[in-house]
Design an enzyme around this catalytic site. Structure first.
Site, PDB file in Angstrom:
ATOM      1  N   LYS A 140       0.851  -1.210  -0.244  1.00 12.03           N
ATOM      2  CA  LYS A 140       0.028   0.046  -0.001  1.00 12.03           C
ATOM      3  C   LYS A 140       0.904   1.254  -0.071  1.00 12.03           C
ATOM      4  O   LYS A 140       0.606   2.218  -0.739  1.00 12.03           O
ATOM      5  CB  LYS A 140      -0.962  -0.084   1.355  1.00 12.03           C
TER       6      LYS A 140
ATOM      7  N   GLN B 299      -5.063  -1.574   9.739  1.00 12.99           N
ATOM      8  CA  GLN B 299      -5.130  -2.839   8.954  1.00 12.99           C
ATOM      9  C   GLN B 299      -5.540  -3.814   9.812  1.00 12.99           C
ATOM     10  O   GLN B 299      -5.145  -4.217  11.139  1.00 12.99           O
ATOM     11  CB  GLN B 299      -3.323  -3.399   8.864  1.00 12.99           C
TER      12      GLN B 299
ATOM     13  N   ASP C 243     -11.376   2.961   4.277  1.00  9.66           N
ATOM     14  CA  ASP C 243     -11.738   1.662   3.978  1.00  9.66           C
ATOM     15  C   ASP C 243     -13.017   1.200   3.945  1.00  9.66           C
ATOM     16  O   ASP C 243     -13.598   0.290   3.659  1.00  9.66           O
ATOM     17  CB  ASP C 243     -11.081   0.904   5.308  1.00  9.66           C
TER      18      ASP C 243
END
Ligand SMILES: Nc1nc(=O)c2c([nH]1)NC[C@@H]1CN(c3ccc(C(=O)N[C@@H](CCC(=O)O)C(=O)O)cc3)C=[N+]21
Length: 300
Positions: A70, A114, A137
């Site tokens: 990422k 994460q 997200d």
């Protein structure tokens, strides 16, 4: 919209058919060059750069690998990324503080925590701390809830579902009235994918661990999205001839959920692992971060 799959010939013997391989890498590169151009324009016009804050807890190797990917993708398009690394034994308060610092930081426009988090931490509680305006997200309950409700617009749609949709649309699939089976109901993929597909007028079945004979549902579906995380779960006989299968990787192993060799002979189109949904998912994270920065500065 044209439907590339209409030309699919179901009259040939099933073992002679080879489906189209949906090239995620190609689509991701295309998206990234568009994003890089827009990031550059924003810098030139208002002197601002989109920023992504990443919270990484613990030592899981797979999480560290994903985050490296990422960060690299951010660099490629000119998005600034900052990683807050916390030890495995962090307290819930420590994680929430790291998220809050990103919430308060005006040069951070997107925040991801994460997953999975170490077991002693309450994931939902932490997701709740992420500012809805920075939730790239799309896991905040408000964004997830608005995704579920017709007529409401979530600020962000989760990246993997967006990637599946993008793959389907790019290859000319019209979702209206199509039967879709989503296998697995995780917060990251299965659940939001089912919500997104129904928003696009598909008839969605959500198959999960308590579904008896899941193959009876999947073999009727025009579209199968797999989020089970166990390699080769989706066998050839689970699929309807000519269906489309934007499957995703198990997340932790570079093996698809779908038994590729069996499926490719049967379906109209399929995504590979690696090089399918994964790279497009990362591109969507960049896209959400750019969108957030644009919204923040009212820049269009
Ligand atoms: N808060 C949070 N957001 C996430 O989006 C999230 C997460 N947690 N936890 C884990 C899963 C998994 N995930 C992947 C993304 C890209 C690839 C990907 O690009 N895979 C490449 C291969 C990668 C490689 O070669 O190492 C591919 O399929 O071609 C895979 C998996 C995002 N996740």
């Amino acid at each position: 919209m044209t439907d590339n799959f209409h030309n699919y010939d179901t009259s040939t013997a099933s073992n002679e058919k080879i489906g189209v391989v949906l090239d995620g890498k190609l689509i991701a590169n295309d998206l990234k060059s568009r994003i890089a151009g827009e990031v550059n324009e924003m810098k030139k016009a208002i002197g601002k750069t989109p920023g992504l804050g990443i919270v990484l807890v613990g030592e899981r190797r797979d999480s560290h690998t994903f985050i490296r990917t990422k960060v690299k993708a951010c660099n490629e398009v000119g998005i600034v990324s900052v990683v807050a690394e916390l030890p495995n034994n962090s307290k819930e308060g420590d994680i929430c503080d790291a998220v809050s610092r990103f919430n308060d930081n005006p040069s951070v426009h997107g925040i991801i925590v994460q997953l999975p988090l170490p077991k002693h931490l309450d994931e939902e509680k932490i997701m709740n701390v992420v500012s809805v305006e920075k939730d790239v997200d799309g896991f905040h309950p408000l964004n997830m809830g608005n995704l579920a409700i017709a007529g409401r617009e979530p600020l962000f749609i989760p990246c993997a579902p967006k990637a599946c949709l993008e793959l389907l649309l790019r290859y000319g699939m019209d979702l209206r009235g199509k039967k879709a089976a989503v296998v697995g109901r995780s917060k990251i993929v299965g659940l939001p994918t089912s919500l997104l597909l129904q928003r696009h007028q598909a008839t969605v079945s959500l198959v999960h661990a308590f579904t008896g004979n899941p193959e009876k549902v999947t073999c009727q579906a025009d579209i199968v999205v797999s989020d089970v995380g166990t390699p080769n779960t989706i066998r050839g006989h689970w699929l309807k001839p000519g269906a489309v299968d934007p499957k995703r990787s198990s997340g932790y192993r570079l093996v698809g959920d779908v038994c590729y060799d069996e499926a490719i002979k049967k379906v109209a189109a399929i995504t590979p692992v690696p090089g399918g949904v994964g790279p497009v998912t990362i591109a969507m994270l960049l896209s959400n971060t750019l969108d957030s920065a644009k919204r923040c500065y009212d820049f269009t």
